[in-house]
Design an enzyme around this catalytic site. Structure first.
Site, PDB file in Angstrom:
ATOM      1  N   THR A   1      -8.186   6.036  -6.672  1.00 18.30           N
ATOM      2  CA  THR A   1      -7.539   5.351  -6.900  1.00 18.30           C
ATOM      3  C   THR A   1      -6.531   4.448  -5.727  1.00 18.30           C
ATOM      4  O   THR A   1      -5.626   3.451  -5.660  1.00 18.30           O
ATOM      5  CB  THR A   1      -6.090   6.098  -7.498  1.00 18.30           C
TER       6      THR A   1
ATOM      7  N   CYS B   1       1.063  -1.704  -0.325  1.00 14.63           N
ATOM      8  CA  CYS B   1      -0.143   0.003  -0.080  1.00 14.63           C
ATOM      9  C   CYS B   1       0.841   1.005  -0.203  1.00 14.63           C
ATOM     10  O   CYS B   1       1.904   1.596   0.961  1.00 14.63           O
ATOM     11  CB  CYS B   1      -0.628   0.029   1.332  1.00 14.63           C
TER      12      CYS B   1
ATOM     13  N   HIS C   1      -8.751   7.917   2.803  1.00 12.91           N
ATOM     14  CA  HIS C   1      -7.558   9.287   2.715  1.00 12.91           C
ATOM     15  C   HIS C   1      -8.804   9.881   1.964  1.00 12.91           C
ATOM     16  O   HIS C   1      -9.990  10.041   1.754  1.00 12.91           O
ATOM     17  CB  HIS C   1      -6.554   9.497   1.882  1.00 12.91           C
TER      18      HIS C   1
ATOM     19  N   ASP D   1      -0.942  16.603  -2.210  1.00 11.82           N
ATOM     20  CA  ASP D   1      -0.947  15.514  -2.939  1.00 11.82           C
ATOM     21  C   ASP D   1       0.022  15.621  -4.216  1.00 11.82           C
ATOM     22  O   ASP D   1       0.433  16.851  -4.445  1.00 11.82           O
ATOM     23  CB  ASP D   1      -2.623  15.790  -3.432  1.00 11.82           C
TER      24      ASP D   1
ATOM     25  N   HIS E   1      -9.155  14.319   0.821  1.00 10.94           N
ATOM     26  CA  HIS E   1      -8.415  15.290   0.319  1.00 10.94           C
ATOM     27  C   HIS E   1      -8.985  16.385   0.763  1.00 10.94           C
ATOM     28  O   HIS E   1      -9.964  16.580   1.665  1.00 10.94           O
ATOM     29  CB  HIS E   1      -8.977  15.286  -1.217  1.00 10.94           C
TER      30      HIS E   1
HETATM   31  P1  5GP Z   1      -8.442   9.640  -5.158  1.00 12.60           P
HETATM   32  O1  5GP Z   1      -8.371   9.625  -6.325  1.00 12.60           O
HETATM   33  O2  5GP Z   1      -7.909   7.587  -4.499  1.00 12.60           O
HETATM   34  O3  5GP Z   1      -9.136  10.223  -3.913  1.00 12.60           O
HETATM   35  O4  5GP Z   1      -6.516   9.915  -4.504  1.00 12.60           O
HETATM   36  C1  5GP Z   1      -5.214   9.102  -4.330  1.00 12.60           C
HETATM   37  C2  5GP Z   1      -4.705  10.929  -4.302  1.00 12.60           C
HETATM   38  O5  5GP Z   1      -3.510  10.598  -3.922  1.00 12.60           O
HETATM   39  C3  5GP Z   1      -4.540  11.098  -5.910  1.00 12.60           C
HETATM   40  O6  5GP Z   1      -4.596  12.404  -6.236  1.00 12.60           O
HETATM   41  C4  5GP Z   1      -3.114  10.802  -5.943  1.00 12.60           C
HETATM   42  O7  5GP Z   1      -2.615  12.061  -7.030  1.00 12.60           O
HETATM   43  C5  5GP Z   1      -2.334  10.972  -4.755  1.00 12.60           C
HETATM   44  N1  5GP Z   1      -0.950  10.165  -4.573  1.00 12.60           N
HETATM   45  C6  5GP Z   1      -1.382   8.972  -5.195  1.00 12.60           C
HETATM   46  N2  5GP Z   1       0.055   8.572  -5.053  1.00 12.60           N
HETATM   47  C7  5GP Z   1       0.795   9.413  -4.207  1.00 12.60           C
HETATM   48  C8  5GP Z   1       2.094   9.745  -3.569  1.00 12.60           C
HETATM   49  O8  5GP Z   1       3.335   9.211  -4.084  1.00 12.60           O
HETATM   50  N3  5GP Z   1       2.131  10.394  -2.792  1.00 12.60           N
HETATM   51  C9  5GP Z   1       1.843  11.418  -2.848  1.00 12.60           C
HETATM   52  N4  5GP Z   1       2.410  12.852  -2.239  1.00 12.60           N
HETATM   53  N5  5GP Z   1       0.181  11.483  -3.411  1.00 12.60           N
HETATM   54  C10 5GP Z   1       0.023  10.821  -4.138  1.00 12.60           C
HETATM   55 ZN    ZN Z   2      -2.386   1.178   3.428  1.00 13.93          ZN
END
Ligand code: 5GP
Ligand code: ZN
Length: 112
Positions: A94, A4, A99, A30, A101
């Site tokens: 993703t 993860c 989490h 992010d 935002h």
């Molecule tokens: P989701 O689309 O799952 O709601 O948001 C996942 C977020 O995690 C995305 O906005 C993506 O840019 C961010 N993200 C994915 N991998 C990384 C990482 O390795 N480091 C950081 N800082 N953000 C990440």
């Molecule tokens: Zn985790």
């Protein structure tokens, strides 16, 4: 969880630009910001998504929300902000470590 990304951010094996950390959560910038200020707030415990929340693990989420005002203030989000959770494929989740935002720094469009 070993595969993860966000657990790896918690344990430091993937670097991140942290804005807040305590024993229960981390908040970091992010990688692909969708607003001038875009922070991701995560519990240190692995919960895959909002769909896995229950009465036992939900205090980890309550803790994150209890720190939102402090984090927003530290980032200068005085005009307001939005907190978003994507849950599951239809919402575009993703990373399957729950989490939230934190978005702000401009007048945000109407998403809901
Ligand atoms: P989701 O689309 O799952 O709601 O948001 C996942 C977020 O995690 C995305 O906005 C993506 O840019 C961010 N993200 C994915 N991998 C990384 C990482 O390795 N480091 C950081 N800082 N953000 C990440
Ligand atoms: Zn985790």
């Amino acid at each position: 969880m070993s595969d993860c990304i966000f657990c790896k951010i918690v344990d430091g094996s993937i670097p991140s630009k942290k804005v807040y950390e305590d024993d229960k959560m981390v908040a970091f910038y992010d990688l692909e910001p969708q607003a001038p200020v875009h922070i991701v707030m995560i519990p240190k415990t692995h919960i895959a998504s909002a769909n896995e929340l229950d009465e036992h693990n939900s205090p980890a989420v309550a803790h994150i929300f209890s720190k939102v005002p402090e984090i927003a203030k530290s980032l200068g989000l005085n005009g307001g902000y939005r907190v978003v959770n994507n849950c599951g494929a239809d919402a575009g989740q993703t990373v399957f470590h729950i989490h939230f935002h934190l978005l702000g720094g401009e007048t945000l469009g109407t998403m809901v």
